[in-house]
Design a protein around this motif. Sequence first.
Motif, PDB file in Angstrom:
ATOM      1  N   GLY A  46      21.498  -8.781 -31.813  1.00 23.65           N
ATOM      2  CA  GLY A  46      20.786  -9.284 -30.655  1.00 23.65           C
ATOM      3  C   GLY A  46      19.659 -10.225 -31.025  1.00 23.65           C
ATOM      4  O   GLY A  46      19.270 -10.348 -32.187  1.00 23.65           O
ATOM      5  N   ALA A  47      19.133 -10.880 -30.011  1.00 27.16           N
ATOM      6  CA  ALA A  47      18.046 -11.839 -30.209  1.00 27.16           C
ATOM      7  C   ALA A  47      16.838 -11.154 -30.833  1.00 27.16           C
ATOM      8  O   ALA A  47      16.523 -10.003 -30.521  1.00 27.16           O
ATOM      9  N   SER A  48      16.169 -11.867 -31.719  1.00 28.61           N
ATOM     10  CA  SER A  48      14.988 -11.340 -32.378  1.00 28.61           C
ATOM     11  C   SER A  48      14.135 -12.489 -32.876  1.00 28.61           C
ATOM     12  O   SER A  48      14.648 -13.576 -33.164  1.00 28.61           O
ATOM     13  N   SER A  49      12.852 -12.242 -32.995  1.00 27.39           N
ATOM     14  CA  SER A  49      11.967 -13.269 -33.551  1.00 27.39           C
ATOM     15  C   SER A  49      11.979 -13.240 -35.078  1.00 27.39           C
ATOM     16  O   SER A  49      11.466 -14.135 -35.726  1.00 27.39           O
ATOM     17  N   GLU A  50      12.578 -12.195 -35.668  1.00 26.76           N
ATOM     18  CA  GLU A  50      12.667 -12.076 -37.116  1.00 26.76           C
ATOM     19  C   GLU A  50      14.108 -12.281 -37.564  1.00 26.76           C
ATOM     20  O   GLU A  50      15.045 -11.866 -36.900  1.00 26.76           O
ATOM     21  N   ALA A  51      14.249 -12.888 -38.732  1.00 25.37           N
ATOM     22  CA  ALA A  51      15.579 -13.098 -39.293  1.00 25.37           C
ATOM     23  C   ALA A  51      16.101 -11.796 -39.894  1.00 25.37           C
ATOM     24  O   ALA A  51      15.343 -10.988 -40.418  1.00 25.37           O
ATOM     25  N   ILE A  52      17.407 -11.600 -39.782  1.00 26.53           N
ATOM     26  CA  ILE A  52      18.057 -10.484 -40.468  1.00 26.53           C
ATOM     27  C   ILE A  52      18.593 -11.066 -41.767  1.00 26.53           C
ATOM     28  O   ILE A  52      19.522 -11.869 -41.768  1.00 26.53           O
ATOM     29  N   VAL A  53      17.996 -10.682 -42.885  1.00 20.94           N
ATOM     30  CA  VAL A  53      18.348 -11.321 -44.154  1.00 20.94           C
ATOM     31  C   VAL A  53      19.475 -10.619 -44.887  1.00 20.94           C
ATOM     32  O   VAL A  53      20.193 -11.228 -45.647  1.00 20.94           O
ATOM     33  N   ASN A  54      19.641  -9.344 -44.684  1.00 18.19           N
ATOM     34  CA  ASN A  54      20.721  -8.600 -45.336  1.00 18.19           C
ATOM     35  C   ASN A  54      21.640  -8.068 -44.257  1.00 18.19           C
ATOM     36  O   ASN A  54      21.311  -7.112 -43.577  1.00 18.19           O
ATOM     37  N   PHE A  55      22.787  -8.684 -44.081  1.00 15.78           N
ATOM     38  CA  PHE A  55      23.664  -8.314 -42.979  1.00 15.78           C
ATOM     39  C   PHE A  55      24.466  -7.064 -43.276  1.00 15.78           C
ATOM     40  O   PHE A  55      24.263  -6.016 -42.721  1.00 15.78           O
ATOM     41  N   HIS A  56      25.398  -7.150 -44.190  1.00 20.37           N
ATOM     42  CA  HIS A  56      26.299  -6.035 -44.458  1.00 20.37           C
ATOM     43  C   HIS A  56      27.029  -6.316 -45.762  1.00 20.37           C
ATOM     44  O   HIS A  56      27.463  -7.435 -45.996  1.00 20.37           O
ATOM     45  N   THR A  57      27.146  -5.318 -46.596  1.00 21.88           N
ATOM     46  CA  THR A  57      27.886  -5.466 -47.845  1.00 21.88           C
ATOM     47  C   THR A  57      28.893  -4.339 -47.941  1.00 21.88           C
ATOM     48  O   THR A  57      28.512  -3.166 -47.901  1.00 21.88           O
ATOM     49  N   ASP A  58      30.166  -4.686 -48.086  1.00 25.15           N
ATOM     50  CA  ASP A  58      31.165  -3.653 -48.309  1.00 25.15           C
ATOM     51  C   ASP A  58      30.839  -2.912 -49.598  1.00 25.15           C
ATOM     52  O   ASP A  58      30.376  -3.510 -50.564  1.00 25.15           O
ATOM     53  N   LEU A  59      31.051  -1.632 -49.621  1.00 20.48           N
ATOM     54  CA  LEU A  59      30.814  -0.750 -50.762  1.00 20.48           C
ATOM     55  C   LEU A  59      29.340  -0.547 -51.098  1.00 20.48           C
ATOM     56  O   LEU A  59      28.996  -0.108 -52.165  1.00 20.48           O
ATOM     57  N   GLY A  60      28.435  -0.912 -50.191  1.00 23.55           N
ATOM     58  CA  GLY A  60      27.048  -0.528 -50.352  1.00 23.55           C
ATOM     59  C   GLY A  60      26.087  -1.622 -50.816  1.00 23.55           C
ATOM     60  O   GLY A  60      26.478  -2.726 -51.144  1.00 23.55           O
ATOM     61  N   GLU A  61      24.803  -1.233 -50.866  1.00 23.83           N
ATOM     62  CA  GLU A  61      23.730  -2.164 -51.173  1.00 23.83           C
ATOM     63  C   GLU A  61      23.807  -2.725 -52.583  1.00 23.83           C
ATOM     64  O   GLU A  61      23.350  -3.830 -52.849  1.00 23.83           O
TER      65      GLU A  61
END
Length: 130
Positions: free
Chosen positions: A109-124
Amino acid sequence: MSQLDLITPAENKAFRENGFLLLKSVFPPAEVERLLAEVNRVVEKASSVGAVLREEAYVFNKNSFRLVRILRMSKMFDYLIDHEGYFGKLVSLIGFHIQLMGTEIFVRGASSEAIVNFHTDLGEGLQQIL
């Protein structure tokens, strides 16, 4: 599906050089509208009963969440499993032995902050590998 639309030599070369294949205009605009309307319907229903999952703070904002096992929530998404717009190209790249392991919808959703880490298969841990 009567015939698979396989990758072209140029697409194969791009995939081998880049490690990914960008497919443009896989879904016609009318199909996108129908899918987004169904996403909105499912999201509203899930939100109303508290079935929304929030991820760690580095991934989401208050307007962002994910829905899991989406094929159980709506039959409308079933045809995406082997959609003619990309399935032949996928088979060209990885072969016919394909298993569907899970289905999710990520809502950002809309936000004033960027989402820098979206999603990584098999974990961080894989976010650190270049």
